[in-house]
Write an enzyme that holds these catalytic residues in place. Structure first.
Site, PDB file in Angstrom:
ATOM      1  N   ARG A  68       5.066  13.599   2.458  1.00  0.00           N
ATOM      2  CA  ARG A  68       4.357  13.999   1.246  1.00  0.00           C
ATOM      3  C   ARG A  68       4.989  15.285   0.734  1.00  0.00           C
ATOM      4  NH1 ARG A  68       2.076   9.598  -0.781  1.00  0.00           N
ATOM      5  NH2 ARG A  68       0.513   8.640   0.600  1.00  0.00           N
ATOM      6  N   GLU A 101       1.148  -2.130   2.790  1.00  0.00           N
ATOM      7  CA  GLU A 101       1.557  -1.014   3.643  1.00  0.00           C
ATOM      8  C   GLU A 101       1.558  -1.346   5.130  1.00  0.00           C
ATOM      9  OE1 GLU A 101      -0.591   2.555   2.650  1.00  0.00           O
ATOM     10  OE2 GLU A 101       0.534   2.781   0.784  1.00  0.00           O
TER      11      GLU A 101
END
Length: 208
Positions: A68, A101
């Protein structure tokens, strides 16, 4: 006194959108305060998200590790994604994200929690689902790109995730809320008492 969040909207005499991005934008509102003064508030306009705490028959949670960039960390998270279509049924979106995912499907779905992750700076609303009776999804795996191309998958016992949250080792908001909410559900009335997967969601209304 009843402890319950309530909808309320203060007067906004002026608003503008100084930035529009691919998925989100920034809005500037002039808001009339209770004393009559006007304060300027900048915040992110967000379509909303869903997240899935998928629990297998051995009490392990499906988690993924992803970079991230804003926080310069690789975070352990639960599968999650944006509500890409206005008015989209959040359960359908959650099922899609779990497949894309983690390549997993689930036979039992419940609402675990509804949250505003950062209400001081964004209007994002997130619905966190509990998915049980999980198994490998049919068909080919979803093609990944960018940060997701480096993603790692694991199944971790729920108590180990709780330990990591309380030790300050795990930071993703959906994972933190999800594992603590599930632990509370197990200690309380049980997961069968959780709201059904199609429960109303005033923050992001949808058609069942």
């Amino acid at each position: 006194m009843t402890i319950k969040d309530t909808a309320e909207e203060w007067q906004v005499p002026a608003t503008s959108t100084p930035f529009t991005g691919n998925k989100t934008s920034v809005r500037t509102d002039d808001v009339v305060m209770p004393d009559g003064t006007v304060a300027r508030r900048d915040y992110q306009v967000h379509p909303g998200s869903v997240a899935v705490l998928a629990l297998d028959d051995e009490g392990r949670v499906v988690v993924l590790r992803q970079y991230r960039h804003p926080v310069r960390h690789k975070l352990w998270e639960i599968p999650a994604g944006l509500l890409d279509v206005p008015g989209e049924n959040p359960l359908n979106a959650a099922q899609r994200e779990l497949y894309e995912e983690a390549h997993v499907k689930a036979g039992d779905w419940r609402v675990l929690a509804d949250i505003y992750p950062s209400p001081g700076g964004s209007d994002e609303a997130v619905r966190i689902f509990l998915a049980r009776d999980i198994s490998e999804a049919d068909g080919e795996r979803f093609a990944v790109a960018e940060e997701e191309a480096d993603m790692e998958l694991a199944r971790v016992p729920l108590p180990e995730l709780v330990r990591g949250v309380l030790a300050g080792e795990l930071h993703n908001s959906c994972l933190v809320v999800g594992v603590l909410a599930l632990t509370a559900a197990f200690a309380g009335e049980g997961v069968d008492a959780l709201r059904p997967a199609e429960a109303p969601w005033p923050a992001r209304p949808f058609e069942a």
